[in-house]
Design a protein around this motif. Structure first.
Motif, short mmCIF file in Angstrom:
data_model
loop_
_atom_site.label_atom_id
_atom_site.label_comp_id
_atom_site.label_asym_id
_atom_site.label_seq_id
_atom_site.Cartn_x
_atom_site.Cartn_y
_atom_site.Cartn_z
N UNK A 1 1.02 -1.35 -0.11
CA UNK A 1 -0.37 -0.27 0.11
C UNK A 1 0.70 1.09 0.05
N UNK A 2 0.44 1.92 -1.24
CA UNK A 2 1.57 3.28 -1.34
C UNK A 2 1.41 4.12 -0.11
N UNK A 3 0.25 4.04 0.93
CA UNK A 3 0.12 5.12 1.75
C UNK A 3 0.55 4.87 2.77
N UNK A 4 1.17 3.55 3.05
CA UNK A 4 1.81 3.17 4.16
C UNK A 4 3.43 2.78 4.32
N UNK A 5 3.64 2.55 3.19
CA UNK A 5 5.12 1.79 2.69
C UNK A 5 5.22 2.68 1.59
N UNK A 6 7.02 2.92 1.61
CA UNK A 6 7.63 3.54 0.65
C UNK A 6 9.10 2.46 -0.03
N UNK B 1 10.23 0.64 3.22
CA UNK B 1 10.62 0.81 4.57
C UNK B 1 8.97 1.76 4.77
N UNK B 2 8.67 1.94 6.41
CA UNK B 2 7.22 1.81 6.77
C UNK B 2 7.60 2.60 8.07
N UNK B 3 7.10 3.39 8.65
CA UNK B 3 6.91 4.62 9.35
C UNK B 3 6.51 3.23 10.84
N UNK C 1 -0.42 -1.81 8.38
CA UNK C 1 0.58 -2.01 7.46
C UNK C 1 0.56 -3.76 7.86
N UNK C 2 0.81 -3.88 8.96
CA UNK C 2 -0.01 -5.21 9.50
C UNK C 2 -0.93 -5.96 9.31
N UNK C 3 -1.35 -4.83 9.60
CA UNK C 3 -3.41 -5.08 10.03
C UNK C 3 -2.89 -5.71 8.21
N UNK C 4 -3.25 -4.78 7.05
CA UNK C 4 -3.68 -5.24 6.11
C UNK C 4 -2.66 -6.44 5.42
N UNK C 5 -1.66 -6.67 5.81
CA UNK C 5 -0.71 -8.06 5.58
C UNK C 5 -1.32 -8.86 5.47
#
Length: 337
Positions: free
Chosen positions: A50-55, A64-66, A73-77
């Motif tokens: 997801x581009x709004x969460x990871x780069x 890279x994930x803040x 991010x992990x919920x979506x994963x």
């Protein structure tokens, strides 16, 4: 974090027994690659990113994930992984075939059978560019969407919802049979868990309940999208977005413009699917399928010879009234008219 462009995996990369050939699609939620397995068979691999969460920068494999975005991010994963596992249990000719899923590079990959063909959206746009009238035939719509709904019924039977049905996610094989692609359930989970995320629905194809943080989702949600996709086949564009319709609903004007091109019955089916109130829509795919199958198709245009014959029949072919004691052949003949 604002949405950004993530760098795809490099061509030729070997990962979990697959070789990346090239990127074939990308969006705000994932990247899809053409790849080959160890036997050289073509597969499609969908990467959760997801581009709004990871780069992910060019030349890197791990995004890279803040710390702020990591929980969501992990919920979506997890949802993406569970969705892949559920789809892998479905073996249906009208649902994308998930053959494997694996973890790597701090994300999850879904491996699907690769099929030659094109999306329904591409089919519609090609016909629109040619100026076809009607844009897509009623026979095609009825036949193709009946098969789409065969697949969707299987999905719903497995306690899944699609949540992103649209012509771009209906893929037509070379023989014309459709496949449902790109399920949106994991995206929807992200949307409800983190309001700051960008909308995960497609305006025009999304039911009004998808705009709500805790909307009541069910088969009727996918049914709205089926109606919107049929409408897109007829018009060449999506219907008015459902959130706008709550203020000023312009859909009746659009339905009127379809009169003469499609049967009143088919237009009514679309109208039924696109009801703003979820309770007024078909509550199951089976109910919608039954309506689509039992409604009559429009009469074909008569040729000049047929019109002359019809007029002649009206003028001279009407049987004279007979007494009841006469033979009943005329009555039997009249039942066939």
């Amino acid at each position: 974090m604002a949405a950004q462009n993530n760098a795809p995996l490099p061509d030729g990369l070997e990962i979990a027994g697959y070789r990346i050939v090239k990127k074939i699609a990308s969006g705000g939620f994932s990247i899809v690659y053409l790849a080959s397995d160890e036997d050289g068979n073509a597969v499609a691999i969908k990467e959760y990113l997801p581009s709004s969460l990871a780069l992910r920068q060019q030349g890197e494999l791990v995004p890279a994930i803040s710390a702020e975005n990591l929980p969501v991010y992990r919920i979506g994963l997890k949802c993406f992984f569970e969705e892949g596992r559920a789809l892998a249990r479905i073996a249906h000719p009208n649902v994308v075939s998930v053959i494997n899923f694996f973890r790597a590079n701090e994300t999850v990959y879904m491996v699907m059978a690769y099929e030659s063909g094109r999306s329904l959206q591409e089919h519609i746009l090609r016909r629109r560019d040619k100026g076809e009238k009607p844009l897509v035939s009623e026979r095609f719509i009825r036949r193709m969407f009946n098969q789409v709904m065969n697949g969707l019924r299987e999905v719903h039977t497995n306690k899944l919802l699609h949540l992103d049905l649209k012509p771009a996610n209906i893929y037509l094989r070379l023989d014309g049979t459709p496949i449902l692609l790109d399920f949106g359930a994991a995206r929807q989970t992200l949307k409800t868990d983190l309001p700051k995320l960008y909308p995960m629905y497609t305006p025009g194809f999304a039911a009004p309940e998808l705009y709500l943080k805790n909307g009541n989702l069910g088969p009727w949600t996918d049914i709205y999208s089926i109606g919107a996709s049929i409408f897109a086949c007829m018009v060449g564009a999506p219907p008015q977005p459902s959130d706008q319709r709550k203020t000023v609903d312009k859909m009746e004007n659009h339905y009127r413009k379809l009169e003469g091109l499609y049967s009143p019955e088919l237009i009514d089916v679309v109208r039924w699917c696109l009801k703003i109130d979820a309770l007024e829509r078909p509550q199951s795919v089976f109910a919608l399928q039954k309506a689509l199958q039992t409604k009559t198709e429009p009469q074909k245009e008569l040729t000049l010879a047929e019109k002359v014959k019809h007029k002649f029949s009206k003028a001279f072919g009407k049987p004279k009234k007979k007494n009841l004691d006469q033979d009943h052949t005329t009555i039997q003949d009249n039942t066939l008219v």
